[in-house]
Design a protein around this motif. Structure first.
Motif, PDB file in Angstrom:
ATOM      1  N   ARG A   1      50.657 -55.734  42.663  1.00 54.58           N
ATOM      2  CA  ARG A   1      50.086 -54.477  43.655  1.00 54.58           C
ATOM      3  C   ARG A   1      49.483 -53.461  42.948  1.00 54.58           C
ATOM      4  O   ARG A   1      49.253 -52.323  43.808  1.00 54.58           O
ATOM      5  N   ASN A   2      49.107 -53.427  41.748  1.00 50.21           N
ATOM      6  CA  ASN A   2      48.319 -52.359  41.040  1.00 50.21           C
ATOM      7  C   ASN A   2      46.902 -52.453  41.379  1.00 50.21           C
ATOM      8  O   ASN A   2      46.219 -53.064  40.562  1.00 50.21           O
ATOM      9  N   LEU A   3      46.504 -51.993  42.543  1.00 52.24           N
ATOM     10  CA  LEU A   3      45.028 -52.231  42.953  1.00 52.24           C
ATOM     11  C   LEU A   3      43.893 -51.535  41.842  1.00 52.24           C
ATOM     12  O   LEU A   3      42.983 -51.891  41.758  1.00 52.24           O
ATOM     13  N   ALA A   4      44.426 -50.369  41.408  1.00 51.09           N
ATOM     14  CA  ALA A   4      43.320 -49.743  40.525  1.00 51.09           C
ATOM     15  C   ALA A   4      43.106 -50.495  39.292  1.00 51.09           C
ATOM     16  O   ALA A   4      42.063 -50.799  38.990  1.00 51.09           O
ATOM     17  N   ALA A   5      44.199 -51.157  38.767  1.00 54.28           N
ATOM     18  CA  ALA A   5      43.876 -51.829  37.463  1.00 54.28           C
ATOM     19  C   ALA A   5      43.124 -53.332  38.026  1.00 54.28           C
ATOM     20  O   ALA A   5      42.106 -53.868  37.462  1.00 54.28           O
ATOM     21  N   GLY A   6      43.323 -53.837  39.186  1.00 60.84           N
ATOM     22  CA  GLY A   6      42.699 -54.854  39.768  1.00 60.84           C
ATOM     23  C   GLY A   6      41.435 -54.742  40.217  1.00 60.84           C
ATOM     24  O   GLY A   6      40.614 -55.594  40.473  1.00 60.84           O
ATOM     25  N   ALA A   7      40.732 -53.458  40.008  1.00 58.25           N
ATOM     26  CA  ALA A   7      39.441 -53.281  40.562  1.00 58.25           C
ATOM     27  C   ALA A   7      38.449 -53.249  39.420  1.00 58.25           C
ATOM     28  O   ALA A   7      37.173 -53.226  39.604  1.00 58.25           O
ATOM     29  N   ALA A   8      39.176 -53.679  38.194  1.00 53.74           N
ATOM     30  CA  ALA A   8      38.017 -53.816  37.044  1.00 53.74           C
ATOM     31  C   ALA A   8      36.846 -54.750  37.225  1.00 53.74           C
ATOM     32  O   ALA A   8      37.185 -55.876  37.728  1.00 53.74           O
ATOM     33  N   GLY A   9      35.722 -54.087  37.202  1.00 55.96           N
ATOM     34  CA  GLY A   9      34.351 -55.046  37.213  1.00 55.96           C
ATOM     35  C   GLY A   9      33.936 -55.369  38.731  1.00 55.96           C
ATOM     36  O   GLY A   9      32.946 -56.109  38.786  1.00 55.96           O
ATOM     37  N   THR A  10      34.921 -54.836  39.784  1.00 56.74           N
ATOM     38  CA  THR A  10      34.346 -55.152  41.239  1.00 56.74           C
ATOM     39  C   THR A  10      32.970 -54.457  41.474  1.00 56.74           C
ATOM     40  O   THR A  10      32.691 -53.323  40.707  1.00 56.74           O
ATOM     41  N   ASP A  11      32.375 -54.798  42.648  1.00 59.21           N
ATOM     42  CA  ASP A  11      30.900 -53.924  42.797  1.00 59.21           C
ATOM     43  C   ASP A  11      30.656 -54.160  44.370  1.00 59.21           C
ATOM     44  O   ASP A  11      29.696 -53.780  44.652  1.00 59.21           O
ATOM     45  N   THR A  12      31.844 -54.304  45.049  1.00 62.93           N
ATOM     46  CA  THR A  12      31.462 -53.989  46.666  1.00 62.93           C
ATOM     47  C   THR A  12      31.145 -52.806  46.823  1.00 62.93           C
ATOM     48  O   THR A  12      31.869 -51.614  46.351  1.00 62.93           O
ATOM     49  N   PRO A  13      30.308 -52.401  47.607  1.00 57.97           N
ATOM     50  CA  PRO A  13      29.832 -50.856  47.877  1.00 57.97           C
ATOM     51  C   PRO A  13      31.106 -50.341  48.582  1.00 57.97           C
ATOM     52  O   PRO A  13      31.595 -50.892  49.448  1.00 57.97           O
ATOM     53  N   LEU A  14      31.434 -48.991  48.210  1.00 56.36           N
ATOM     54  CA  LEU A  14      32.329 -48.583  48.910  1.00 56.36           C
ATOM     55  C   LEU A  14      32.465 -46.993  49.206  1.00 56.36           C
ATOM     56  O   LEU A  14      31.514 -46.352  48.873  1.00 56.36           O
ATOM     57  N   PHE A  15      32.975 -46.655  50.560  1.00 57.37           N
ATOM     58  CA  PHE A  15      33.028 -45.271  51.007  1.00 57.37           C
ATOM     59  C   PHE A  15      34.177 -45.078  51.365  1.00 57.37           C
ATOM     60  O   PHE A  15      35.208 -45.600  52.046  1.00 57.37           O
ATOM     61  N   VAL A  16      34.809 -43.921  50.387  1.00 58.52           N
ATOM     62  CA  VAL A  16      36.173 -43.626  50.346  1.00 58.52           C
ATOM     63  C   VAL A  16      36.186 -41.969  50.848  1.00 58.52           C
ATOM     64  O   VAL A  16      35.587 -41.420  50.704  1.00 58.52           O
ATOM     65  N   THR A  17      37.646 -41.654  51.180  1.00 58.08           N
ATOM     66  CA  THR A  17      37.930 -40.103  51.437  1.00 58.08           C
ATOM     67  C   THR A  17      39.209 -40.238  50.927  1.00 58.08           C
ATOM     68  O   THR A  17      40.162 -41.139  50.722  1.00 58.08           O
ATOM     69  N   GLN A  18      39.519 -39.012  50.376  1.00 58.36           N
ATOM     70  CA  GLN A  18      40.819 -38.669  49.709  1.00 58.36           C
ATOM     71  C   GLN A  18      41.023 -37.179  49.790  1.00 58.36           C
ATOM     72  O   GLN A  18      40.290 -36.448  49.207  1.00 58.36           O
ATOM     73  N   GLY A  19      42.334 -36.783  50.323  1.00 57.30           N
ATOM     74  CA  GLY A  19      42.678 -35.374  50.089  1.00 57.30           C
ATOM     75  C   GLY A  19      43.406 -35.104  48.933  1.00 57.30           C
ATOM     76  O   GLY A  19      44.458 -35.796  48.499  1.00 57.30           O
ATOM     77  N   PHE A  20      42.975 -34.113  48.014  1.00 54.70           N
ATOM     78  CA  PHE A  20      43.600 -33.925  46.842  1.00 54.70           C
ATOM     79  C   PHE A  20      45.117 -33.120  46.917  1.00 54.70           C
ATOM     80  O   PHE A  20      45.676 -33.328  46.159  1.00 54.70           O
ATOM     81  N   ILE A  21      45.360 -32.772  48.223  1.00 59.95           N
ATOM     82  CA  ILE A  21      46.456 -32.066  48.269  1.00 59.95           C
ATOM     83  C   ILE A  21      47.088 -32.836  49.373  1.00 59.95           C
ATOM     84  O   ILE A  21      48.068 -32.181  50.133  1.00 59.95           O
ATOM     85  N   GLU A  22      46.881 -34.028  49.618  1.00 60.40           N
ATOM     86  CA  GLU A  22      47.524 -34.999  50.635  1.00 60.40           C
ATOM     87  C   GLU A  22      49.019 -35.064  50.486  1.00 60.40           C
ATOM     88  O   GLU A  22      49.506 -35.279  49.389  1.00 60.40           O
ATOM     89  N   PRO A  23      49.726 -34.845  51.644  1.00 58.29           N
ATOM     90  CA  PRO A  23      51.150 -34.954  51.393  1.00 58.29           C
ATOM     91  C   PRO A  23      51.683 -36.537  51.680  1.00 58.29           C
ATOM     92  O   PRO A  23      52.991 -36.690  51.418  1.00 58.29           O
ATOM     93  N   ASN A  24      50.979 -37.395  51.940  1.00 59.28           N
ATOM     94  CA  ASN A  24      51.329 -38.609  52.374  1.00 59.28           C
ATOM     95  C   ASN A  24      50.761 -39.654  51.248  1.00 59.28           C
ATOM     96  O   ASN A  24      51.511 -40.205  50.269  1.00 59.28           O
ATOM     97  N   THR A  25      49.557 -40.095  51.330  1.00 60.60           N
ATOM     98  CA  THR A  25      48.783 -41.196  50.271  1.00 60.60           C
ATOM     99  C   THR A  25      48.251 -40.149  49.354  1.00 60.60           C
ATOM    100  O   THR A  25      46.988 -39.927  49.589  1.00 60.60           O
ATOM    101  N   LYS A  26      48.790 -39.751  48.229  1.00 58.23           N
ATOM    102  CA  LYS A  26      48.390 -38.939  47.245  1.00 58.23           C
ATOM    103  C   LYS A  26      47.233 -39.385  46.277  1.00 58.23           C
ATOM    104  O   LYS A  26      47.159 -40.594  46.169  1.00 58.23           O
ATOM    105  N   PRO A  27      46.735 -38.603  45.709  1.00 57.09           N
ATOM    106  CA  PRO A  27      45.476 -38.956  44.670  1.00 57.09           C
ATOM    107  C   PRO A  27      46.008 -39.430  43.382  1.00 57.09           C
ATOM    108  O   PRO A  27      45.694 -38.716  42.421  1.00 57.09           O
ATOM    109  N   GLU A  28      46.762 -40.366  43.307  1.00 59.67           N
ATOM    110  CA  GLU A  28      47.401 -40.792  42.228  1.00 59.67           C
ATOM    111  C   GLU A  28      46.591 -42.566  41.857  1.00 59.67           C
ATOM    112  O   GLU A  28      46.579 -43.120  42.660  1.00 59.67           O
ATOM    113  N   ASP A  29      46.133 -42.706  40.721  1.00 61.57           N
ATOM    114  CA  ASP A  29      45.428 -43.662  40.318  1.00 61.57           C
ATOM    115  C   ASP A  29      44.072 -43.776  40.863  1.00 61.57           C
ATOM    116  O   ASP A  29      43.427 -44.981  40.879  1.00 61.57           O
ATOM    117  N   MET A  30      43.771 -42.961  41.841  1.00 59.25           N
ATOM    118  CA  MET A  30      42.180 -42.670  42.137  1.00 59.25           C
ATOM    119  C   MET A  30      41.086 -42.732  41.332  1.00 59.25           C
ATOM    120  O   MET A  30      40.207 -43.712  41.305  1.00 59.25           O
TER     121      MET A  30
END
Length: 603
Positions: A281-310
């Protein structure tokens, strides 16, 4: 007019989703007259169907040969012939049950989920000629199987949903994914699966590594039991009375498989990041070498889904990227407050998203050049960047040695009793520093060591600079216990704002290193960085204080720094959550010590 409800900022306890609160009374009662299974139903026939859409349901197997059957709600442009080929935008997650997203929402007739009604209407998906597909992960809605917390089973569901959407006779074979929170996580999973037909992913406020939602370096979070319980509750939402027999049978799967719920309460309570369960379930490690175009959002001071391993996920990803990152909470790019202010501060979410989809699903060259990354810092200023993070220089700051009592922030003369209460009479004795230790601490710039933490200070910044990326802490601990590291922005008058923190379990004496959260924090001239090391004294973790006096030595902090003078401004207003965060994370420090490491832009 959206008759399905209004957006609510309330978050179900322990769940990743921001739910929708329905208008009182729900929808008028009516029968789905003349609509046999598979026949398209329009908005005119059922007001739960978005305007301009024709709704059908479908079932197909998951991709792991487990016998799991997945349910999908399909929304096609009503003005197109049944087999007219369109690109497909797919959302897959736990929140698409007909009765409600996280519980019963009072619907009195069957219909597709309104979870992304805002996107369907706001982006004009039907008029633009897109098909929108919502798929229930195993264990949820109309799908069978046991919920799997983004494990191999759910990853097989994502694969099946993408491949099914691509091969339908009404599909061009090009699929994009859209989601926020849990169904943004499944978008990251989709990228990691490396499926040719997946052409674009939009993922708002995801979890980048599922471990981090329940643990921090073997220290459990308060939701470590509440989150599994919340998803068990979502998995057992009953079907509506006018759902099909097939849907009803699938929705009741847990009745005959109670192990689904009991296993979910135990499987994900392993604190070891390196266990087989969490490696899957480590998605950050599993992303190695992937190339699907991504559009992401992330709050740095998010109290819920935090910017860890981003940063690890984005570094491992090799494809095109777009992003909005800034100072907000767990919200969508289009969400507004009661005064109409955009909660992420930046206008044009749906326009940018559709330019992104049109480019990668239709091959349409954008008529407007959007920045790859739009970034809001803690001063509320927006800038454009080609990637995130952009770093001018990186260096290691040497930190002071010191000691603290790992007592969970209890009063100096208190100790934890066996029943969890503080025992004021049998407190551990805090040994005074020897003269040599005290002298070394003063030379190192530390203020007098307190019972619960000690500090290291930078020299004042000579010019404006920005701490960006993901700081890493390294230290030697004298014994077992817990450690918390916090970063503070300290003004010349002692006003200080805590802007980053993380914790770790010290299983034994010796060396440990761990990341703090990803950040983007501008330091004004004359301000200092304060680094606090001590016991975990906040309710944001469920630690067990050891009571030990822990000596910390050979500590260092790795910093990435960016020069703001190279900023390229872009449109965006100050996100409303920023001021609330600053107010709740500020204090006044009266004993700031001598600075021992510089805040600098150049080596």
């Amino acid at each position: 007019m959206n008759i399905r409800g209004r957006a609510s900022a309330a978050v179900t306890a322990g769940a990743l989703v921001t739910i929708t609160t329905l208008t009182a009374g729900g929808l008028p009662a009516a029968a789905q007259t003349g609509a046999a299974p598979g026949d398209p139903v329009t908005h005119e026939e059922n007001p739960r169907v978005p305007e301009g859409a024709a709704w059908t349901e479908a079932y197909f197997p998951s991709a792991d040969d487990s016998g799991v059957e997945l349910h999908a709600d399909v929304l096609r442009p009503a003005h197109l012939p049944p087999h007219a080929k369109t690109p497909v935008i797919l959302s897959i997650g736990p929140y698409f049950a007909h009765a409600g997203q996280t519980g019963s929402e009072g619907w009195d007739r069957v219909g597709p989920s309104s979870r992304f009604q805002d996107f369907i209407d706001g982006a004009g998906l039907m008029a633009r000629g897109y098909t929108f597909v919502m798929v229930d992960l195993r264990g949820f809605g109309g799908s069978t199987g046991c919920l799997d917390w983004v494990g191999p089973g759910e990853q097989a569901d994502v694969r099946a949903a993408i491949e099914w959407s691509a091969r339908q006779p009404w599909s061009t074979g090009k699929v994009g994914m859209y989601g926020k929170s849990y169904d943004a996580v499944t978008g990251l999973v989709g990228n990691n699966l490396r499926i040719k037909s997946l052409k674009a992913v939009v993922a708002q406020e995801p979890v980048w590594n599922m471990y981090n939602y329940l643990f921090s370096n073997k220290v459990p979070r308060p939701n470590v039991t509440g989150t599994p319980e919340a998803y068990n509750s979502i998995a057992t939402i009953p079907a509506l009375t006018d759902d099909s027999d097939r849907y009803k049978a699938n929705a009741a799967y847990e009745d005959s498989h109670p192990e689904c719920l009991s296993d979910n309460l135990t499987n994900n309570n392993n604190p070891d990041l390196h266990s087989a369960y969490w490696r899957a379930r480590n998605l950050a490690a599993g992303a190695a070498g992937t190339d699907t175009p991504l559009f992401v959002t992330q709050g740095f001071i998010e109290p819920n889904t935090k910017p860890e391993d981003m940063e690890e996920y984005l570094d491992n990803h090799r494809g095109r990227e777009r992003g909005w990152v800034g100072q907000w909470e767990h919200v969508r790019g289009n969400d507004t407050d009661s005064e109409g202010r955009l909660l992420q501060g930046r206008a044009g979410w749906f326009d940018e998203v559709m330019r992104f989809y049109d480019q990668y699903l239709r091959g349409v060259r954008p008529s407007v050049t959007d920045p790859e990354y739009a970034v809001e810092d803690n001063l509320g200023n927006w800038r454009a960047q080609s990637t995130w993070p952009v770093v001018t220089t990186s260096y290691d700051a040497r930190l002071s040695s010191g000691r603290y009592v790992d007592n969970g922030g209890a009063p100096a003369a208190a100790a934890r009793a066996d029943d969890g209460r503080w025992d004021m009479e049998n407190a551990p004795r805090i040994e005074p520093l020897s003269e040599a230790e005290a002298s070394a601490a003063r030379r190192g710039g530390a203020t007098e060591t307190t019972d619960t933490s000690f500090w290291t200070w930078s020299t004042p910044a000579s010019q404006k600079l920005r701490l960006t990326g993901t700081p890493e802490i390294r230290l030697d601990a004298s014994t077992n216990g817990n450690v918390m590291v916090r970063l503070w922005d300290v003004a010349p008058d002692g006003t200080a704002t805590m802007f980053n923190e993380n914790v770790a379990l010290l299983e034994r004496r010796g060396r440990i290193s761990f990341d703090l959260k990803s950040t983007d924090w501008t330091i004004e001239p004359g301000h200092r960085l304060g680094v606090q090391i001590g016991t975990i004294d906040t309710g944001r973790w469920r630690d067990v204080p050891s009571g030990n006096t822990i000596r910390i030595s050979d500590a260092g902090l790795s910093l990435d720094v960016l020069a703001p003078r190279f900023d390229r401004p872009t449109q965006g207003d100050r996100s409303p959550y920023l001021d609330a965060y600053l107010a709740s994370n500020a204090t006044t420090l009266t004993n700031v010590g001598r600075g021992t490491f510089p805040l600098k832009l150049w080596r």
